[in-house]
Design an enzyme around this catalytic site. Structure first.
Site, short mmCIF file in Angstrom:
data_model
loop_
_atom_site.label_atom_id
_atom_site.label_comp_id
_atom_site.label_asym_id
_atom_site.label_seq_id
_atom_site.Cartn_x
_atom_site.Cartn_y
_atom_site.Cartn_z
N THR A 118 30.39 -13.93 18.17
CA THR A 118 30.05 -13.75 19.59
C THR A 118 30.35 -12.32 20.03
O THR A 118 29.53 -11.69 20.70
CB THR A 118 30.85 -14.76 20.44
OG1 THR A 118 30.51 -16.07 19.99
CG2 THR A 118 30.52 -14.63 21.92
N ASN B 227 21.34 -22.48 13.85
CA ASN B 227 22.53 -23.32 13.71
C ASN B 227 22.26 -24.79 13.97
O ASN B 227 23.03 -25.64 13.55
CB ASN B 227 23.64 -22.82 14.65
CG ASN B 227 23.16 -22.55 16.05
OD1 ASN B 227 22.26 -21.75 16.26
ND2 ASN B 227 23.74 -23.23 17.00
N GLN C 28 24.85 -18.00 10.52
CA GLN C 28 24.70 -19.22 9.71
C GLN C 28 24.23 -18.94 8.28
O GLN C 28 24.18 -19.85 7.46
CB GLN C 28 23.74 -20.20 10.38
CG GLN C 28 24.29 -20.84 11.65
CD GLN C 28 25.45 -21.80 11.41
OE1 GLN C 28 25.66 -22.29 10.28
NE2 GLN C 28 26.23 -22.09 12.44
N SER D 79 30.78 -14.42 10.92
CA SER D 79 31.96 -15.06 11.49
C SER D 79 32.65 -15.84 10.37
O SER D 79 32.05 -16.76 9.80
CB SER D 79 31.54 -16.00 12.63
OG SER D 79 32.64 -16.32 13.43
N ALA D 80 33.90 -15.45 10.04
CA ALA D 80 34.53 -15.95 8.82
C ALA D 80 34.63 -17.47 8.75
O ALA D 80 34.52 -18.06 7.67
CB ALA D 80 35.92 -15.32 8.68
N HIS D 81 34.85 -18.11 9.91
CA HIS D 81 35.09 -19.57 9.84
C HIS D 81 33.86 -20.37 9.47
O HIS D 81 33.94 -21.56 9.19
CB HIS D 81 35.69 -20.07 11.17
CG HIS D 81 34.75 -20.09 12.33
ND1 HIS D 81 34.32 -21.27 12.90
CD2 HIS D 81 34.16 -19.10 13.03
CE1 HIS D 81 33.52 -20.99 13.92
NE2 HIS D 81 33.41 -19.67 14.02
N THR E 78 44.95 -3.93 18.10
CA THR E 78 45.54 -4.07 16.77
C THR E 78 44.71 -5.04 15.93
O THR E 78 44.33 -6.12 16.40
CB THR E 78 47.00 -4.58 16.89
OG1 THR E 78 47.72 -3.62 17.66
CG2 THR E 78 47.66 -4.75 15.52
N CYS F 29 18.54 -39.83 24.70
CA CYS F 29 18.47 -41.25 25.03
C CYS F 29 19.26 -41.48 26.32
O CYS F 29 20.14 -40.69 26.66
CB CYS F 29 19.08 -42.09 23.91
SG CYS F 29 18.37 -41.74 22.29
N1 PLP Z 1 25.51 -17.45 16.31
C1 PLP Z 1 25.28 -18.60 15.65
C2 PLP Z 1 23.95 -18.83 15.02
C3 PLP Z 1 26.29 -19.56 15.55
O1 PLP Z 1 26.05 -20.69 14.88
C4 PLP Z 1 27.54 -19.31 16.16
C5 PLP Z 1 28.59 -20.34 16.12
O2 PLP Z 1 28.34 -21.51 16.20
C6 PLP Z 1 27.74 -18.09 16.81
C7 PLP Z 1 26.70 -17.19 16.86
C8 PLP Z 1 29.05 -17.73 17.44
O3 PLP Z 1 30.05 -17.67 16.48
P1 PLP Z 1 31.59 -17.56 16.89
O4 PLP Z 1 31.87 -18.75 17.75
O5 PLP Z 1 32.32 -17.59 15.62
O6 PLP Z 1 31.77 -16.31 17.66
#
Ligand code: PLP
Length: 392
Positions: free
Chosen positions: A71, A150, A178, A198-200, A236, A328
């Site tokens: 983000t 996503n 993604q 985004s690492a997670h 930091t 629904c």
């Molecule tokens: N863009 C896409 C396509 C995503 O799937 C996501 C997270 O779901 C984001 C951006 C944002 O990632 P983050 O929440 O790690 O900043």
């Protein structure tokens, strides 16, 4: 039995990542900006992480800036490009992530830019002819089109878009949140100005990411501070996160083909199990069912409405984590589903897989879904889907 099928939302840490970050949670805690030996050693680690990321993506280390996630990288790239080049026109699509759409909306509201939405076909694919027409009419534009969606998994042809961007002197940002760690990139060869990770999303820690800024660009910072990240992003460094991100990306690319192959098979297995489940009226959103045109780990399934409640909630009650939005019972489908030509009265469930999922888990999930339909009162009274009713 807990089954996690929400890996497009976030993933579990890889054991190798946990091992790599532990020393930075315990003994190596110095500030990388400190001039003493302990600080210098941590700084070297951050530099090494930057090299690793750059090397894996065919970029140069000075094109990688660590952030607090995708983000932030999206905000930095989009706002930075609009300001740096005084761009007054943006081309995007209705199925981008909110991080892109809301950032662009803000610039439109502030009077900086006008937004054009490129046409999508009924499955959510970008109409490249329309894109070219928009570019012809508005050269020197910012293009913001995602790589992997996503929700529905669609993969966009970023190579073709990059070529168009060069032809019409446009600036091209692509949201690769993604696809990072799932698809190989060679950024030296690609016509891409900015992208993010985004690492997670690839078995790294939460709250850390990066933005790639092609070296021909110089953007204004979003966050001012102590000059970290070569003045592009003050504050930091999240050393634990950065170490984890680099390790997670390294592990992802080391085992890419094996893992993506397995994940793709998981997806096709779930599709084939649902096909013989006896539940009528199931269909798939966007390109998610395809093994070529979608990211391997996302399957967006459109289920017939239950007479009471939602499938996602009922699955959650038995320990199965998926995600979705139901149209629904008067609910609203997501902005992505609404942009597609899907049947309105369906429940859309996104199952998203990782290398840690198993085929046995999917057997269990399909059994659970069948159980949910069988116990639905409408099925019991014979009002529901033909195939189910015929079992009763
Ligand atoms: N863009 C896409 C396509 C995503 O799937 C996501 C997270 O779901 C984001 C951006 C944002 O990632 P983050 O929440 O790690 O900043």
């Amino acid at each position: 039995m807990e089954i996690y099928l929400d890996n497009a939302a976030t993933t579990a840490l890889d054991p190798e990542v946990i091992e790599a970050i532990l020393p930075f949670l315990t003994t190596h805690y110095a500030n990388p900006s400190s001039a003493h030996g302990a600080g210098r050693r941590v700084k070297e680690t951050v530099d090494r992480a930057r090299h690793t990321v750059a090397q894996l993506l065919g970029a140069s280390p000075d094109e990688i800036y660590f952030t607090a996630g995708a983000t932030e990288g999206i905000n930095l790239a989009l706002s930075g490009a609009i300001q740096a080049y005084d761009l007054n026109h943006v081309i995007t699509s209705r199925i981008e992530h909110k991080a892109v759409l809301q950032t662009l909306r803000r610039h439109e509201r502030d009077g900086d830019t006008e937004t054009s939405f490129v046409k999508l076909d009924e499955r959510g694919n970008v109409d490249l002819y329309h894109l070219e027409n928009l570019l012809r009419a508005n050269p020197r534009t910012l293009i913001a089109l995602m790589h992997g969606n996503n929700e529905i998994g669609n993969v966009t042809d970023i190579q073709a878009i990059g070529v168009l961007a060069r032809r019409y002197n446009a600036v091209f940002f692509t949201d690769t949140t993604q696809t990072m760690g799932k698809v190989r990139f060679d950024l030296e060869e690609a016509d891409i100005d900015f992208l993010v990770g985004s690492a997670h999303k690839f078995h790294g820690p939460k709250g850390v990411g990066f933005v790639y800024i092609n070296k021909k660009h110089q953007l204004k910072p979003l966050i001012y501070g102590g000059g970290q990240e070569r003045g592009q992003r003050g504050g930091t460094e999240n050393v634990v996160g950065i170490v984890g991100l680099a390790k997670a990306l390294e592990v992802s690319y080391r085992n890419l083909e094996t893992n993506q192959n397995k994940i793709s098979k998981l997806k096709q297995y779930l599709v084939s199990k649902l096909a013989i489940s006896g539940i009528g009226g199931i269909c798939y959103n966007g390109e998610s069912k395809s093994s070529e045109n979608s990211v391997a780990n996302v399957l967006s399934v459109s289920f017939p409405c239950l007479s009471t409640g939602s499938i996602v909630t009922k699955l959650d009650q038995v320990g199965i984590a998926g995600s979705g939005g139901s149209a629904c019972s008067g609910g609203a489908a997501s902005h992505v589903i609404q942009a597609l030509a899907t049947e309105p009265d369906k429940e859309n469930v996104r199952f998203s897989f990782s290398k840690f999922n198993t085929f046995e888990e999917l057997d269990h999930v399909v059994d659970a879904i069948v159980g949910i339909y069988e116990s639905d009162p409408a099925v019991a009274t014979g009002k529901a889907w033909k195939k189910i009713a015929s079992w009763a």
